[in-house]
Every structure is written in C-alpha cells, then in structure tokens.
Design an enzyme around this catalytic site. Structure first.
Site, PDB file in Angstrom:
ATOM      1  N   ASP A  38       0.824  -1.226   0.000  1.00 52.83           N
ATOM      2  CA  ASP A  38       0.000   0.000   0.000  1.00 52.83           C
ATOM      3  C   ASP A  38       0.852   1.267   0.000  1.00 52.83           C
ATOM      4  OD1 ASP A  38       1.048   0.005   2.510  1.00 52.83           O
ATOM      5  OD2 ASP A  38      -0.842  -0.079   3.590  1.00 52.83           O
ATOM      6  N   GLY A  39       2.173   1.124  -0.088  1.00 51.75           N
ATOM      7  CA  GLY A  39       3.065   2.282  -0.186  1.00 51.75           C
ATOM      8  C   GLY A  39       3.672   2.706   1.148  1.00 51.75           C
ATOM      9  N   GLN A  97      10.530  27.553   2.435  1.00 53.96           N
ATOM     10  CA  GLN A  97       9.476  28.170   3.262  1.00 53.96           C
ATOM     11  C   GLN A  97      10.033  28.264   4.687  1.00 53.96           C
ATOM     12  OE1 GLN A  97       5.595  26.103   2.205  1.00 53.96           O
ATOM     13  NE2 GLN A  97       7.059  24.971   0.959  1.00 53.96           N
ATOM     14  N   HIS A 130      19.325  26.603   2.023  1.00 52.93           N
ATOM     15  CA  HIS A 130      18.738  27.766   1.355  1.00 52.93           C
ATOM     16  C   HIS A 130      18.961  29.034   2.182  1.00 52.93           C
ATOM     17  CE1 HIS A 130      16.315  30.109  -1.240  1.00 52.93           C
ATOM     18  NE2 HIS A 130      15.475  30.404  -0.275  1.00 52.93           N
ATOM     19  N   ASP A 169      19.883  36.821  -7.446  1.00 54.89           N
ATOM     20  CA  ASP A 169      18.859  37.557  -6.690  1.00 54.89           C
ATOM     21  C   ASP A 169      19.472  38.045  -5.379  1.00 54.89           C
ATOM     22  OD1 ASP A 169      18.877  35.307  -4.990  1.00 54.89           O
ATOM     23  OD2 ASP A 169      17.128  34.416  -5.959  1.00 54.89           O
ATOM     24  N   LYS A 192      15.773  40.715  -9.190  1.00 54.40           N
ATOM     25  CA  LYS A 192      14.719  39.778  -9.629  1.00 54.40           C
ATOM     26  C   LYS A 192      13.471  39.964  -8.782  1.00 54.40           C
ATOM     27  CE  LYS A 192      14.490  35.147  -7.989  1.00 54.40           C
ATOM     28  NZ  LYS A 192      15.038  33.793  -7.821  1.00 54.40           N
ATOM     29  N   ARG A 194       9.534  38.084  -7.930  1.00 55.26           N
ATOM     30  CA  ARG A 194       8.791  36.832  -8.080  1.00 55.26           C
ATOM     31  C   ARG A 194       7.311  37.134  -7.884  1.00 55.26           C
ATOM     32  NH1 ARG A 194      10.171  31.436  -8.152  1.00 55.26           N
ATOM     33  NH2 ARG A 194      12.374  31.595  -7.585  1.00 55.26           N
ATOM     34  N   ASP A 218      24.187  29.958  -7.427  1.00 57.46           N
ATOM     35  CA  ASP A 218      22.909  29.887  -6.699  1.00 57.46           C
ATOM     36  C   ASP A 218      22.889  28.583  -5.906  1.00 57.46           C
ATOM     37  OD1 ASP A 218      20.442  30.738  -5.827  1.00 57.46           O
ATOM     38  OD2 ASP A 218      19.529  30.852  -7.815  1.00 57.46           O
ATOM     39  N   THR A 223      12.728  25.404 -11.497  1.00 52.60           N
ATOM     40  CA  THR A 223      12.192  25.503 -12.864  1.00 52.60           C
ATOM     41  C   THR A 223      13.269  25.972 -13.841  1.00 52.60           C
ATOM     42  OG1 THR A 223      11.589  27.815 -12.579  1.00 52.60           O
ATOM     43  CG2 THR A 223       9.920  26.161 -11.977  1.00 52.60           C
TER      44      THR A 223
HETATM   45  C1  R5P Z   1      15.664  31.453  -4.617  1.00 50.02           C
HETATM   46  O1  R5P Z   1      15.638  32.138  -3.604  1.00 50.02           O
HETATM   47  C2  R5P Z   1      16.669  30.374  -4.851  1.00 50.02           C
HETATM   48  O2  R5P Z   1      17.947  30.746  -4.420  1.00 50.02           O
HETATM   49  C3  R5P Z   1      16.701  29.993  -6.320  1.00 50.02           C
HETATM   50  O3  R5P Z   1      17.113  31.130  -7.059  1.00 50.02           O
HETATM   51  C4  R5P Z   1      15.359  29.540  -6.795  1.00 50.02           C
HETATM   52  O4  R5P Z   1      14.805  28.578  -5.922  1.00 50.02           O
HETATM   53  C5  R5P Z   1      15.467  28.967  -8.191  1.00 50.02           C
HETATM   54  O5  R5P Z   1      14.199  28.608  -8.628  1.00 50.02           O
HETATM   55  P1  R5P Z   1      13.863  28.499 -10.173  1.00 50.02           P
HETATM   56  O6  R5P Z   1      14.905  27.642 -10.816  1.00 50.02           O
HETATM   57  O7  R5P Z   1      12.476  27.879 -10.176  1.00 50.02           O
HETATM   58  O8  R5P Z   1      13.823  29.896 -10.730  1.00 50.02           O
END
Ligand code: R5P
Length: 311
Positions: A38-39, A97, A130, A169, A192, A194, A218, A223
């Site tokens: 069942d996972g 987050q 992060h 950023d 940048k 968002r 980074d 994405t």
């Molecule tokens: C943002 O604060 C992080 O350092 C990355 O720049 C971000 O998570 C990259 O996300 P994506 O590739 O979706 O633009």
C-alpha cells in the site's frame, strides 16, 4: 572500545551514498528500506549498530516518501541503541518556506527540523542550506558544508580570464560575494522579482557585465527560470560567455531542456540530488560531493574541525 562508523542510505540517492562509503573505505550498512504494497515505508536495519557512530544518508527532495524514509530510518536506528545518530541530508528540502511572510502559510523548514529531531537524530550534516538561519530551527549540533571547494576546482579549469561573479537575486548575494572573494573577481547582481511562486521577472542588472565573462552562483535550480532569465538579461547587457554553478539540481519537469535552449555556456551542479546518467542536457556538468561529505563524516567521527575544510 573504539566506536565504529556505520553509514546507511535510504533510496533517495544511493549512488551518492555509495560514493561517500567508498571515500570512507567501508561498505554501506545493511538495511532494508522498502514499502508495503500500500506504499507505507518499511525499514529494517539488518546489522547490529549497538554503540556505533551511525550516519543515515538521505536528501529530502521530492517525492515526499524520501522524507518518510529518512524519519523511519532514524527511528529504526535510534531504537537499536547506537552511540550517536547523524542525519546526513545532502539536500535539505522544504527549506525555501523558512518564515511566515504571508498570512496563513506554513514554516516548513521548522516543521522538517521538528520531524527530524523527533525521529531520533543527534546531529545534522547538510550542504548549502537555502538560508543558514535554518540551523537555529534545530537544538542539536548542526554542521553546514559548502560545495565551494568542488565548484572552485572545476571552474578554475573552465572559466576564461576576466570574469565577474553574478548573484541571481538578493538572497544569493552573500554566497556570490564569498565566491567572488575566493576567485578574486568582481560582483554584480540581478534585481529579480517573483510575482508568483514559480514565476520570476528580471528588472535590472546592478554592476558591469558588458564585454565580461560571467559566472552565476545559486543554491537551488528548480524551474530554471531564475537562471535562464538572468542569463538572457546579462547577455542583453553585452556579456561574453555565461557559466553557472548551482548546488542542488532540484529540476522541475522540462528544466533540463530550458537550460539547453538558454544563453548559458555551461551549468555545473552537484549530485546532492540524483539524476540518472544521460538524463540531463549536454550543457550540464554534474560534480560529486561524495568525497567532501565522506571527509566531513570522518572528521565528525574523529572530532576534528570541519571549518578547516573550507579555508
Ligand atoms: C531562490 O531564492 C533560490 O535561491 C533559487 O534562485 C530559486 O529557488 C530557483 O528557482 P527556479 O529555478 O524555479 O527559478
């Protein structure tokens, strides 16, 4: 009696765990990390760990079962009477987050810290968080590594002379400044915004990139929008070759194709998150952090300095 190191891995990134074990010159510990039909995750540590110094390796990228595997492994190890358990989390997911910046949102980084501590970790080893203040969400020792030695060794052989380091950023400025200092280069910044969670707009480039080679640093690529749009804006300002180095290759669907079609000359990532060989764009180079993590584990075990790894 000498305490023995034992290293176990979940299923999130066994190739990296095997690399870590190789650098420590010992086999991966014997454990069954499986799921019922069942996972539901089912873990059994198949060797004695009583009195041992145990390291459980598992990045917590998607799917969420990677997190459950880590928690269940920590619980299984903890109940088997080791001397100490370290959660080795090469990529610490749910870290973005990290504060309540809107009404009625979760602080998932703190939730993860609570879960991992409750499951039985005595200490944490991770890489390029992060935001470094996430360390404060834990009340246990926390070692925070940087992929910088691995990136710098590679980039020294690849970067043309006269290059400038770019932070994509505001949040990456501290990391980019540290790289600029190590590489003896100037610094520029992408302004940048968002508007939505998975959407970004590049407003301005602060600093001079015209007729210069560029390297962007980074912590995460998801994405790829941040990098691709930054590279396009930098190119528009007259930059020559554009390189990027990003620690955690989270990679949403189609990111690899976006990188292939971008202005980037090369994107260097690490193997904190596993991607099958041949599954990424030819512009992407994957460097292993296995030896670095292995050396950090050895030093934790021997109670040696970790900060001296980064001087
Ligand atoms: C943002 O604060 C992080 O350092 C990355 O720049 C971000 O998570 C990259 O996300 P994506 O590739 O979706 O633009």
């Amino acid at each position: 009696m000498e305490t023995m190191i034992k290293v176990f891995s979940g299923n999130a990134n066994r190739p990296l765990a095997e690399g870590i074990a190789r650098s420590l010159k010992r086999p991966l510990g014997d454990a069954t990390v499986a799921a019922f039909s069942d996972g539901e995750v089912n873990v059994k540590i198949d060797e004695n760990v009583r009195g041992n110094d145990v390291f459980v390796i598992q990045p917590t990228n998607s799917p969420a079962s990677n997190i459950i595997e880590l928690l269940v492994m920590l619980d299984a190890v903890r109940r088997a009477s080791p001397r100490r358990v370290t959660a080795v989390i090469p990529y610490f997911g749910y870290a973005r987050q990290d504060r309540k910046d809107q009404p009625r949102v979760a602080i998932t980084a703190k939730l993860m810290a609570n879960l991992i501590s409750t499951a039985g970790a005595d200490r944490i080893l991770t890489m390029d968080l992060h935001s470094p203040q996430i360390q404060g969400f834990f009340d246990i020792p926390f070692d925070h590594l940087f992929a910088s030695p691995v990136f710098i060794d590679h980039l020294k052989t690849r970067l043309p002379s006269d290059f400038v380091v770019v932070a994509p950023d505001i949040g990456s400025v501290k990391m980019a400044r540290a790289y600029a200092q190590r590489l003896g280069a100037g610094l520029a910044l992408v302004d940048k915004r968002r508007p939505r969670a998975d959407e970004i707009e590049v407003m301005n480039i602060i600093g001079d990139v015209a007729d210069r080679n560029v390297v962007i640093f980074d912590d995460i690529i998801s994405t790829g929008s941040t990098l691709v749009k930054a590279a396009a804006a930098i190119k528009k300002q007259g930059a020559k070759k554009i390189f990027a180095a990003v620690t955690h290759a989270v990679f949403a669907p189609d990111t690899s194709e976006r990188i292939q079609d971008s202005e980037l000359e090369e994107l260097v990532v690490t193997d904190t998150i596993h991607h099958p060989p041949g599954s990424l764009s030819s512009k992407i180079t994957v460097l292993s952090v296995g030896t670095l993590l292995g050396e950090a584990i050895r030093r934790i075990h021997e109670e040696e300095s970790l900060s001296s790894l980064f001087i």
